[in-house]
Design an enzyme around this catalytic site. Structure first.
Site, short mmCIF file in Angstrom:
data_model
loop_
_atom_site.label_atom_id
_atom_site.label_comp_id
_atom_site.label_asym_id
_atom_site.label_seq_id
_atom_site.Cartn_x
_atom_site.Cartn_y
_atom_site.Cartn_z
N ASP A 151 0.87 -1.17 0.00
CA ASP A 151 0.00 0.00 0.00
C ASP A 151 0.91 1.23 0.00
O ASP A 151 2.14 1.13 0.12
CB ASP A 151 -0.98 -0.01 1.19
C1 NOJ Z 1 -3.94 4.02 -0.06
C2 NOJ Z 1 -5.13 3.12 0.04
O1 NOJ Z 1 -5.13 2.41 1.25
C3 NOJ Z 1 -5.22 2.14 -1.11
O2 NOJ Z 1 -6.40 1.43 -1.00
C4 NOJ Z 1 -5.11 2.86 -2.41
O3 NOJ Z 1 -5.26 1.95 -3.47
C5 NOJ Z 1 -3.77 3.56 -2.47
N1 NOJ Z 1 -3.70 4.53 -1.38
C6 NOJ Z 1 -3.52 4.26 -3.80
O4 NOJ Z 1 -4.27 5.40 -3.89
#
Ligand code: NOJ
Length: 747
Positions: free
Chosen positions: A286
């Site tokens: 993430d």
């Molecule tokens: C953080 C989020 O937790 C995730 O779900 C997302 O895909 C990414 N950022 C990218 O934006």
């Protein structure tokens, strides 16, 4: 031409010649991947594991790269995120084509509930229990996104969530592993279409692996402390369903689980996902989560973070730069075998081949197709259909709904009546250069629906939050002139979503006071509650005669709401998550254990598992939702009452539409394992059917009970079905059980 430029050009031409020749000779994707891998330097390999943000739409700290062009040209980037539109993706892909091996970039984006056409937020869609509709929503989103340069969505989020304080509850399918698994499967199929490689397919990404939704206290990014049994039985099944649907990628999660950050969690990624489940795709971290292991306190620095993540099986680094800065050194120091990096690179290259990017890196960058698909007239039609299937009728005293189209005067009151973008919910996508402002407001939706003989009055009444009641007088005056009042209240769309956890989940501001003032007029009032999460709204629930929970419904919100208000669509949705009576009950979910001292009702508080000051019951239970018609359940039949392990029981039940309107009913099958080697939930959803019946029509629904439905994880974490008695419960919700029987599993 200068000499150095000539040499560089010759090297590029030669390398690309080698690559083309190598590829031409190989047949299978695996062979092609091996051929490319052989030509790669260590830096180029590490580059494939590196994902950059395109300098906007950040969901965490980001590094603005002044030298991104150079980095991509030298093969140091494998994927970009937040880069949208054919023009911009083409621009960056061209830069990638200037790299030595011309390995194409992947473009990832959070296409969570729509691209240009916005669909209902995922939790709302889950209320439809309509797997075809949910798959279609993902299909349309993929069609638009892929026409606009994107080939990878960071969806579906398949995290089970049982805590409405957690802002990301909006992004999943609720509390139940059976329903959520079926929805996870449908969403992956929808995004990926027939197969990767079709120009209208994008790679799906099952996230966040794992147990992110169980953050302690509902606080986003918080730790998770969970037994293996709960993990396997409740939180992992939707991820497994995504693997079964052939999901291309996984994302690990921000949280630690029992002290080990998911990003550096070998047990989750290598042992379970890539080992036991034989997942062949790749895992992305993430946002910044590899580097965040330093904050977790499980590694000292970026060097150790990179070591921890690559060893655990995280293949691609989103935005933390830990791999770029440390992996080559880790290999040189002998800490990380190059085979681990090779495995990650192969997984990523395989997907690039499957997407067809090696054949044509620009295949998702056709501006004509982009224009065509982003303006495809079928898409709003699909969005409207899914939206109306997502609206939950919570209350309808004296058949106030549906409203008559001949009503003379309607007062449409509230801070959300004329809102436009609010309807899009948290994760809408703002496509650069594309007019994505198309949203039908609730006001416009109602106006489209009624004839010019109906008088439609408006007053805002108050804001979503704040304590200003200045608008109440006007709202009350408007209400007094009307035959019926529709009040649209709720949250702001940015109150629920990532990093939007809340300890107070009441309807904000003075909106319920506004309802009170309007009720004093004695006019019939229909309340629309707009929200991303289950809210607590006891005053409204107890006093308003009719309530529709509309969530955030997307581009077609206004039309869908009008369809339901006037009976052009008979509401059929049911809650995929428990609505608490009070925050004090959270976490509350239907599939709880009985305990040794169950409180059988609210009068039974003497040394029982209950609250001294609060009911044990939720406000609205899992599976609840009304219709304008009524359904009768009858004639429960079972093919046998004793089942051997290699056997099945055929169950049938007759559903009759006993009301005046055609409608759809979601028939739910629950089981209860009466005595187990470990305690079993009081009931567990095992299957359901959505059946469409004309007024007066009956249909016999069939279910199969097999060993799988009777199985659970025992203390040794073996998946077993234990002989003994099982209760069979068929109902219209987890509390509204209409028919019961039991059977026995025999050895
Ligand atoms: C953080 C989020 O937790 C995730 O779900 C997302 O895909 C990414 N950022 C990218 O934006």
């Amino acid at each position: 031409m200068k000499k150095t430029a000539f040499i560089i050009l010759s090297v590029i031409v030669l390398n690309s010649f080698f690559l083309q020749t190598a590829l031409a000779q190989e047949k299978s994707i695996a062979q092609k991947v091996d051929s490319v891998l052989k030509l790669m330097t260590l830096d180029e390999k590490v580059g494939q594991l590196n994902q950059y943000n395109d300098d906007w739409t950040a969901t965490g700290p980001m590094t603005i790269d002044t030298n991104k062009v150079r980095q991509i040209q030298s093969g140091k980037v494998g994927a970009l995120l937040n880069c949208m539109g054919t023009e911009r993706t083409r621009k960056w892909q061209k830069v990638a084509m200037q790299s030595r091996l011309k390995i194409p970039l992947i473009f990832g984006q959070d296409v969570i509930h729509g691209y240009k056409t916005t669909f209902p937020i995922p939790l709302a869609e889950a209320c439809s229990w309509d797997l075809d509709a949910i798959e279609l929503s993902a299909r349309v989103s993929a069609t638009e996104a892929s026409a606009s340069g994107i080939n990878w969505t960071f969806a579906p989020m398949v995290d089970i969530a049982r805590d409405p304080r957690w802002g990301r509850i909006m992004e999943g399918a609720g509390e139940d592993p059976c329903l959520a698994s079926k929805i996870a499967y449908a969403r992956v199929k929808g995004f990926q279409g027939q197969k990767l490689g079709e120009t209208n397919s994008v790679m799906a990404c099952a996230k966040h692996f794992a147990a992110y939704g169980a953050a302690i206290g509902g606080r986003d990014y918080n730790s998770v402390d969970m037994s293996e049994k709960l993990l396997w039985e409740t939180y992992l099944p939707p991820f497994k369903a995504a693997v079964d649907a052939d999901v291309a990628t996984f994302m690990d999660s921000f949280n630690d689980i029992n002290g080990v950050p998911s990003t550096g969690n070998k047990y989750l990624q290598r042992d379970i996902l890539k080992g036991k489940w034989e997942f062949g795709g790749f895992v992305v971290s993430d946002w910044g989560s590899i580097g965040e292991m330093i904050n977790h306190g499980t590694v000292k620095n970026g060097y150790e973070a990179a070591y921890s993540a690559i060893t655990a099986g995280c293949d691609m680094d989103m935005e933390s730069r830990s791999y770029t800065n440390n992996l080559a050194q880790l290999i040189k120091d002998g800490k990380v075998p190059v085979a681990l990096v090779d495995d990650a690179v192969k997984r990523i290259l395989t997907k690039k081949f499957e997407l067809g990017l090696f054949d044509d890196p620009f295949r998702f960058c056709d501006p004509e197709r982009e224009q065509r698909e982003l303006n495809n007239p079928d898409h709003p039609v699909a969005a409207r259909d899914v939206a109306r299937k997502s609206i939950v009728l919570l209350k309808n005293q004296n058949h106030l709904l549906p409203l008559s189209k001949n009503t003379r005067t309607i007062a449409f009151i509230g801070p959300l009546v004329k809102a436009v973008n609010q309807n899009k919910g948290f994760w809408d996508v703002d496509v650069p250069g594309i007019d994505s402002s198309y949203v039908v407001s609730q006001w416009d939706g109602l106006q489209h629906k009624i004839s010019n003989k109906v008088k439609l009055l408006y007053a805002k009444g108050c804001s979503i939050d704040g304590d200003n009641k200045d608008g109440f007088t006007e709202a009350v005056n408007v209400a007094k002139q009307a035959d019926v009042v529709i009040l649209s209240i709720g949250e702001r769309r940015d109150m629920t979503g990532e990093a939007k956890s809340r300890s107070n989940i009441n309807i904000p501001g003075v909106q319920e006071d506004l309802l009170k003032a309007l009720l004093a007029t004695g006019k019939p009032i229909v309340v629309l509650i707009n929200a991303g999460r289950p809210l607590v709204f006891n005053y409204t629930a107890d006093n308003a005669p009719a309530i529709l929970y509309t969530w955030w419904l997307g581009s077609e919100a206004g039309n869908a709401i009008a369809d339901v208000l006037f009976g052009d669509y008979n509401p059929s949705a049911k809650l995929p998550v428990t609505f608490p009576l009070s925050v004090g009950q959270i976490p509350i979910y239907y599939a709880h254990f009985n305990t040794g001292r169950p409180a059988l009702n609210d009068n039974n508080r003497f040394y029982t598992s209950s609250y001294n000051d609060l009911s044990i019951y939720p406000k609205f239970e899992f599976g609840y939702g009304l219709s304008y018609t009524t359904f009768q359940y009858s004639n429960l039949q079972m093919s046998k009452k004793k089942m051997y392990s290699n056997d099945q029981i055929k169950v049938s039940v007759t559903i009759t539409n006993t009301g005046k309107y055609d409608g759809e009913e979601i028939v739910q099958l629950y089981l209860h394992d009466v005595v187990g080697s470990v305690a079993r939930p009081v009931e567990e959803l095992k299957d359901f059917r959505k059946v469409k019946l004309a007024a007066g029509q009956s249909e016999t629904i069939k279910f199969i009970i097999d060993l799988e439905k009777l199985s659970f994880y025992n203390q040794q974490l073996q998946w077993v079905a234990e002989p003994g008695k099982f209760d069979l419960l068929i109902g219209a919700s987890s509390r509204d059980i209409r028919l019961k029987d039991s059977f026995e599993l025999v050895e």
